[in-house]
Design an enzyme around this catalytic site. Structure first.
Site, short mmCIF file in Angstrom:
data_model
loop_
_atom_site.label_atom_id
_atom_site.label_comp_id
_atom_site.label_asym_id
_atom_site.label_seq_id
_atom_site.Cartn_x
_atom_site.Cartn_y
_atom_site.Cartn_z
N ILE A 1 0.82 -1.22 0.00
CA ILE A 1 0.00 0.00 0.00
C ILE A 1 0.84 1.26 0.00
O ILE A 1 0.33 2.37 -0.03
CB ILE A 1 -0.95 0.03 1.21
CG1 ILE A 1 -0.18 -0.06 2.53
CG2 ILE A 1 -1.99 -1.06 1.11
CD1 ILE A 1 -1.06 0.10 3.76
N GLY A 2 2.18 1.11 0.04
CA GLY A 2 3.04 2.29 0.02
C GLY A 2 4.49 1.89 -0.05
O GLY A 2 4.89 0.81 0.39
N GLY B 1 8.52 3.80 0.24
CA GLY B 1 9.34 4.98 0.47
C GLY B 1 10.81 4.64 0.43
O GLY B 1 11.21 3.52 0.09
N GLY B 2 11.63 5.64 0.80
CA GLY B 2 13.07 5.46 0.72
C GLY B 2 13.61 4.42 1.68
O GLY B 2 14.65 3.82 1.44
N GLY C 1 11.79 1.69 2.85
CA GLY C 1 11.15 0.39 2.77
C GLY C 1 9.75 0.46 2.22
O GLY C 1 9.36 1.44 1.58
N VAL D 1 5.36 -0.64 2.77
CA VAL D 1 4.30 -0.80 3.75
C VAL D 1 3.23 -1.72 3.17
O VAL D 1 2.82 -1.55 2.02
CB VAL D 1 3.67 0.55 4.14
CG1 VAL D 1 2.58 0.36 5.20
CG2 VAL D 1 4.73 1.52 4.64
N LYS E 1 5.36 -2.14 8.20
CA LYS E 1 6.43 -1.46 7.47
C LYS E 1 7.67 -2.35 7.47
O LYS E 1 8.18 -2.74 8.51
CB LYS E 1 6.76 -0.11 8.11
CG LYS E 1 7.88 0.64 7.39
CD LYS E 1 8.14 1.99 8.01
CE LYS E 1 6.99 2.93 7.76
NZ LYS E 1 7.29 4.29 8.22
N ASP F 1 9.87 15.15 11.63
CA ASP F 1 9.56 14.98 10.21
C ASP F 1 8.05 15.07 9.99
O ASP F 1 7.43 14.16 9.45
CB ASP F 1 10.10 13.65 9.70
CG ASP F 1 10.16 13.60 8.17
OD1 ASP F 1 10.08 14.67 7.54
OD2 ASP F 1 10.28 12.49 7.62
#
Length: 906
Positions: free
Chosen positions: A617-618, A620-621, A623, A625, A639, A744
């Site tokens: 479902i996602g 990123g840099g 790893g 998800v 994650k 962040d």
């Protein structure tokens, strides 16, 4: 509990507070209540059926909460109700025919929910009803005929549903109608001539439906107070009614995207109060001057996408109050009249896609308030004048598709606020100026299809907020600088058809899958991109700056490897042959998994089919998800951090315990607006973090999503989201056993559940590895959200989170990243708040306007460049909550400036 003993209580007003949880069933004990106000709280769950015991209740307001589910049947026992507000919740199911039992209702507001099915014909029994709001639901089918018998109705809102069928002639029976809004449905047919009988009309909106035919010729003739009319986005045809403005009150008139023909009616020239005219995408003919005349009070004029012909009259220069002039997409010709330079209030001008000729109009240099200028797709010639760079408020400049010659006039200190520049498809020559890298471009830099030569300026790499860069179809030579990979916000590039040579840079956007045509037409380029020849050897690293950059990258990689080594060391590794049952850290097994029910990692492996891509479902840099649906319907987000390290590294016991204590702190955080970290586990050299699942995904996806989700986020929802984020950060800073600095906070790291309740997520794991967080600043944070002091110091404090919160709050309210606004607040002091807000939404009204002003005030205070002058998150959260008790603004929302907001805080 003794509260429920107050059985003689007659009025209970708890609106504008921060109550949450379910509405207690004990409310049914207060049988003598005639007024119950619970609006603008955080109540969730369904309405208790015991509320049906309040037989004498006259006023009930449950609006702007998080309530859901169908309305219980006992609710319809409240037959004495005169006022019922249930808007802006998440109620679902049908509106049952029993609603017809509430025959004493004056006001019925059910908008902003998830009601479905058809409108019950029994609603026609509500004969005394004056206001009805059913907008922003999922209602379907035709409007029942009995509905048109509500002759006392003054306000009718049915917008943003799926209603179908025609509007019958019986609409003429609604002689009391003041505000009629059926926009954004699937209604069809011709509008009946009887709409002209609505003589009290002030607002009439039928935009975005499937209506066709002509507008009744006497529409507006007998409605002297008609102020707002919108026929846009339909299939209307014929000429406009000749008496639209017979009452001289018309302020806004929109007929965009229809098939109207003929000239504009003469009566429009008499609308001395006219503020906005939108006549886009039609088929009008005739000259503009014949249709309009001169209106000194005219402020905004939209004539876009029609077939207007002829020259633009110099008399437009007499319309001194115009702020927005949109005439693009017509057949206007001749020169742009210099008299436009007399419109000193002009902020937006769009004359694109016409047939204008001649040189650039020098008089435009007088328009000091101009921030949008579009003269694209014309036949303009000569040079681009240097005075354009002195228009200090100019943000958007499009001069593409003309015949401009000479050089690009970007001098030091010019174009101070420009965020988008398009000069493509002209005949500009010479080199690309180095100074262009000093601009604050955020969205677009398009220099394509000119005759620019020389090398690409290294200075372009400073445009770290730029999203699209196009330099194709020129005569550029040399390498693509490797520093371009640092332009972190780029989502689109085009270097095709030049004379560029050398390797394609690595990193940043260059490592993503790019279109095959992004580099074609450069015979000297090499790289792994499809269509290019592979490079036989890397570039020589004689340049010290490049060497330093490589060393920094290597050090960063080693730092991340060290981080994961620490993580994986204290997490017990699976023994050989036990890959189906990885272990959590023994010291955490009960405290993490026991609190939420026994959970083994093998369940997650089974649920995701060993992390099959279909559960992704996602990404990123750090790893990926995955969504895992476990037994008994439990849903979690997993994650997978995909950096493998050697587990044999020795880790000091003190560091291991310190990290475990930090993880324990996060797992103990219990706040409705902080994502729950259920646990962690290591397996096959990877670390897995198990989180609460948020159904709607990131706030960034919802706000900027391509599926129209931005319209779902109304002002009330946005204010509640910002308030929830503020409370989450305040909780982390003040209410945990050890203060937690997130570091962040971005839209990507705020998740939304089904009811749009925000969850702050993605805590900086790198920071957790050391008690001295300042050592880890270099590997955390996102461009555009980091506090400015981090450019000069490595010291991280709670005030860094405060700054990030301010940026996020502004972005939510503006519908775009605040960007350059943050760098030039002093110059933007005269900007109106209403122009700063997301223009896709209607302006907030009444109580919501108070909360929006307070939110903007706090957001600007949080983004102060001086950390000491920023408020604490505890103060921010308290202030945002207190606005629920304020009832009005000291001045209209439309007049509040940025300077005044700063004054409110001081």
């Amino acid at each position: 509990m003794k509260f429920w003993n107050l059985t003689n209580l007659q009025k209970l007003s708890l609106g504008n507070n921060s109550f949450n949880g379910n509405i207690p069933a004990e409310i049914g004990l207060l049988t003598k209540l005639d007024l119950l106000w619970l609006y603008e709280n955080n109540f969730f769950g369904s309405i208790p059926s015991q509320i049906g015991n309040l037989k004498v209740l006259r006023e009930l307001n449950l609006g702007e909460n998080l309530l859901s589910g169908p309305i219980p049947m006992k609710f319809w026992n409240l037959t004495n109700l005169q006022i019922l507000y249930m808007d802006d919740n998440s109620f679902n199911g049908n509106i049952p025919p029993e609603i017809g039992l509430l025959t004493k209702l004056d006001f019925l507001w059910l908008g902003g929910n998830n009601f479905s099915g058809s409108i019950s014909s029994e609603m026609g029994n509500l004969k005394v009803l004056r206001e009805l709001e059913l907008g922003e639901n999922q209602l379907s089918g035709p409007i029942p005929m009995k509905f048109w018998n509500l002759t006392n109705l003054q306000y009718m809102g049915l917008s943003e549903n799926n209603l179908s069928g025609p509007i019958p002639p019986e609409i003429g029976n609604m002689s009391s109608m003041v505000n009629f809004d059926i926009s954004t449905n699937q209604l069809e047919g011709e509008l009946p001539k009887t709409i002209s009988h609505l003589r009290k009309l002030e607002r009439f909106s039928v935009f975005t439906n499937r209506f066709w035919g002509t507008i009744p010729s006497d529409f507006g003739k007998y409605s002297p107070n008609l102020r707002f009319v919108s026929f846009s986005n339909n299939s209307f045809s014929g000429e406009l009614p000749p008496d639209l403005c017979s009452g001289f009150a018309l302020q806004q008139f929109s007929v965009t995207s229809n098939k109207f023909t003929g000239p504009l009616p003469e009566c429009l020239r008499n609308c001395s109060a006219l503020i906005r005219i939108r006549l886009e995408e039609n088929q009008f003919t005739g000259e503009i001057t014949n249709a309009f005349g001169v209106h000194p009070s005219l402020k905004v004029i939209y004539l876009s996408h029609n077939k207007f012909v002829g020259q633009l009259s110099p008399r437009w220069g007499e319309c001194k109050n115009i702020t927005d002039m949109q005439m693009d997409g017509n057949r206007l010709s001749g020169q742009i009249p210099p008299e436009l330079g007399q419109l000193r209030q002009l902020q937006k001008i769009n004359l694109g896609s016409n047939e204008f000729r001649g040189n650039f109009p020098v008089a435009i240099g007088n328009l000091s308030l101009l921030f949008i200028l579009n003269l694209s797709r014309n036949y303009l010639t000569g040079v681009i004048p240097r005075f354009l760079g002195k228009l200090t408020k100019l943000e958007f400049l499009d001069l593409s598709d003309n015949n401009f010659t000479g050089v690009l006039p970007v001098d030091p200190g010019t174009f101070e606020r420009l965020t988008s520049l398009n000069i493509s498809h002209n005949k500009l020559s010479g080199g690309i100026p180095e100074e262009i890298g000093n601009l604050h471009l955020q969205y677009l830099l398009d220099l394509s299809s000119n005759t620019f030569s020389g090398s690409l300026p290294l200075n372009l790499a400073k445009l770290i907020m730029l999203e699209i860069l196009n330099v194709s179809h020129n005569q550029l030579s040399g390498n693509i600088p490797s520093t371009f990979s640092r332009m972190a916000s780029l989502v689109g590039i085009d270097f095709s058809y030049n004379n560029l040579t050398g390797p394609i840079p690595t990193g940043g956007i260059f490592q993503k899958k790019l279109p095959n045509n992004a580099f074609i037409g450069n015979s000297g380029l090499c790289g792994e991109t499809e269509g290019l020849t592979p490079c036989t050897s890397g570039p020589k690293k004689s340049n010290k700056k490049i060497l330093v950059g490589v060393l920094v990258s290597i050090c960063g990689l080693l730092l991340m490897v060290t981080i994961y080594a620490v993580i994986l060391k204290f997490c017990k590794k699976s023994k050989p042959g036990e890959i189906d049952h990885p272990q959590t850290s023994k010291s955490f097994e009960s405290s993490i998994w026991g609190r939420h029910g026994k959970l083994t990692f093998s369940e997650i492996i089974t649920a995701t089919e060993n992390f099959d891509e279909k559960y992704l479902i996602g990404r990123g840099g750090f790893g990926s998800v995955y969504k895992a649906v476990l037994d008994r319907g439990r849903v979690v987000a997993v994650k997978k951090l995909n950096v493998s390290v050697d587990s044999s590294d020795n880790i000091p016991e003190l560091n291991r315990k310190s990290f475990e204590n930090e993880i324990r702190t996060l797992t103990e955080v219990r706040h409705i607006n902080v994502i729950k970290l259920y646990g962690f586990c290591s397996w096959n050299g990877c670390l897995y973090l198990v989180y609460e699942y948020a159904e709607r995904g990131s706030l960034k996806m919802v706000l900027y999503g391509v599926e129209g989700e931005a319209e779902v986020l109304g002002w009330g929802t946005r204010v509640n989201i910002v308030q929830g984020i503020a409370h989450a950060i305040s909780h982390l800073h003040n209410d945990c056993s050890h203060p937690i600095v997130h570091r962040d906070i971005t839209l990507s790291n705020i998740l939304l559940d089904r009811d749009f309740v925000p969850r702050l997520s993605d805590f900086g794991i790198a920071r957790l590895l050391s008690s001295d967080s300042s050592n880890w600043t270099a590997v955390a944070g996102s461009y555009g959200y980091m506090a400015p002091e981090l450019a000069f110091t490595m010291h991280v404090t709670e005030k860094c989170d405060v700054y990030s919160f301010g940026v996020v709050a502004l972005e939510i309210m503006m519908g775009r990243h605040p960007g350059e606004l943050l760098n030039s607040l002093s110059e933007n002091g005269d900007m109106l708040l209403k122009d700063l807000l997301d223009q896709r939404l209607r302006s907030p009204s009444s109580q919501l306007a108070v909360r929006v002003v307070s939110l903007a005030t706090m957001a600007l205070a949080c983004t102060s460049t001086n950390p000491d002058s920023r408020p604490t998150m505890h103060y921010v959260a308290k202030e945002l909550s207190s606005t629920r008790t304020r009832t009005s603004l000291s001045e209209p929302l439309g007049t509040i400036t940025i300077n005044e907001l700063a004054g409110f805080h001081n």
